[in-house]
Each structure stands twice: as C-alpha cells, then as structure tokens.
Scaffold this motif. Structure first.
Motif, PDB file in Angstrom:
ATOM      1  N   LYS A  80       0.948  -1.242  -0.115  1.00  0.00           N
ATOM      2  CA  LYS A  80       0.192  -0.046  -0.058  1.00  0.00           C
ATOM      3  C   LYS A  80       0.890   1.302   0.033  1.00  0.00           C
ATOM      4  CE  LYS A  80      -3.489  -2.280   2.587  1.00  0.00           C
ATOM      5  NZ  LYS A  80      -4.579  -2.404   3.657  1.00  0.00           N
ATOM      6  N   ASP A  93      -3.844   7.054  -3.301  1.00  0.00           N
ATOM      7  CA  ASP A  93      -3.830   5.709  -2.655  1.00  0.00           C
ATOM      8  C   ASP A  93      -3.612   4.981  -3.887  1.00  0.00           C
ATOM      9  OD1 ASP A  93      -3.647   6.784  -0.114  1.00  0.00           O
ATOM     10  OD2 ASP A  93      -5.919   6.719   0.014  1.00  0.00           O
ATOM     11  N   ALA A  94      -2.586   3.758  -3.693  1.00  0.00           N
ATOM     12  CA  ALA A  94      -2.570   2.471  -4.443  1.00  0.00           C
ATOM     13  C   ALA A  94      -2.488   1.699  -3.713  1.00  0.00           C
ATOM     14  CB  ALA A  94      -1.623   2.852  -5.508  1.00  0.00           C
ATOM     15  N   GLN A  96      -1.357  -3.278  -4.242  1.00  0.00           N
ATOM     16  CA  GLN A  96      -1.049  -4.333  -5.113  1.00  0.00           C
ATOM     17  C   GLN A  96      -1.005  -5.354  -4.134  1.00  0.00           C
ATOM     18  OE1 GLN A  96      -0.750  -3.994  -8.554  1.00  0.00           O
ATOM     19  NE2 GLN A  96      -0.597  -6.307  -8.535  1.00  0.00           N
TER      20      GLN A  96
END
Length: 129
Positions: A80, A93-94, A96
């Motif tokens: 994150k 925000d991202a 994976q």
C-alpha cells in the motif's frame, strides 16, 4: 535478498507528479479465530521518500522481514502506498498484492531414452523450461 519497490505517479495528461510517498509492504496473519484488529502481529516493512523528476520513487525491502514458512501467515505480500503531491497536498492511494513463488526455475529432460529402467543409467539433456 531484497524486494525492489517502485511507486510512480502521473497526471492524466502524462506529466510526472512530484511528491512524498509513504507506504507499507505487509505479510498478514490468518484471522480465522480472532479479530483483524491485531494488525501489530502482521509482518510489515515501511518505506518513504520523494518522487524523482520522472514521478517515481524506488527502494528495496529486506526479505528477512517476512516469514515464508509459517503456515499461519499469508504468503502473498500486500503493498500500500500514498503519494502526497507537493504544493497542493492532494493525496492518492494505491495498493497491490504480490505472490511469492518457491520455484527458482524449472528444468525439463530432453532427448531422453523412451523407457526408464531402475538402476540403469539415464542418458539425455536437461534444459530450462
């Protein structure tokens, strides 16, 4: 061993975003018998830094942070990151998920005898699959 991490941000028109990146890369516990509020038990590495002229921030995290053998832990790692744009304070925000494989490479037997006999020598070649 290390895991390389790269976080990049671009505006919708393609220009790189300059800003501060904060993030975590975590290996979580299985929560089937207690509440997920036990986040302190997760194995996490944190990272932070400034994006470069291309809008990217790169770092590496040691694999020693994680327990890949413990059956009570998920093997995938959850990443994150939050980017805070310089000047405006706008945040993005991202997240994976990263799978971990225990297979370093696979090999295949090529040009081998049609039949295998126990105790007899086996002739052929080994190739990377």
């Amino acid at each position: 061993d290390y895991i390389n991490i790269q976080v990049c941000a671009r505006f919708t028109y393609g220009m790189p975003v300059q800003g501060k990146v904060n993030g975590t890369l975590c290996q979580n516990l299985y929560y089937w018998w207690w509440s997920p509020s036990t986040d302190a038990l997760d194995n996490c590495a944190t990272f932070a830094g400034q994006t470069d002229k291309d809008g990217c921030f790169s770092t590496s995290v040691s694999m020693q942070t994680y327990n890949l053998i413990d059956l009570w832990r998920y093997r995938p790692l959850e990443g994150k990151a939050t980017l805070t744009e310089d000047g405006t304070g706008v945040m993005a925000d991202a997240s994976q998920s990263y799978s971990i494989s225990f297979v370093a490479m696979t090999a295949s037997f090529q040009s081998v005898d049609t039949y295998y006999r126990v105790g007899a020598p086996c002739n052929g070649q080994i190739g990377r699959a």
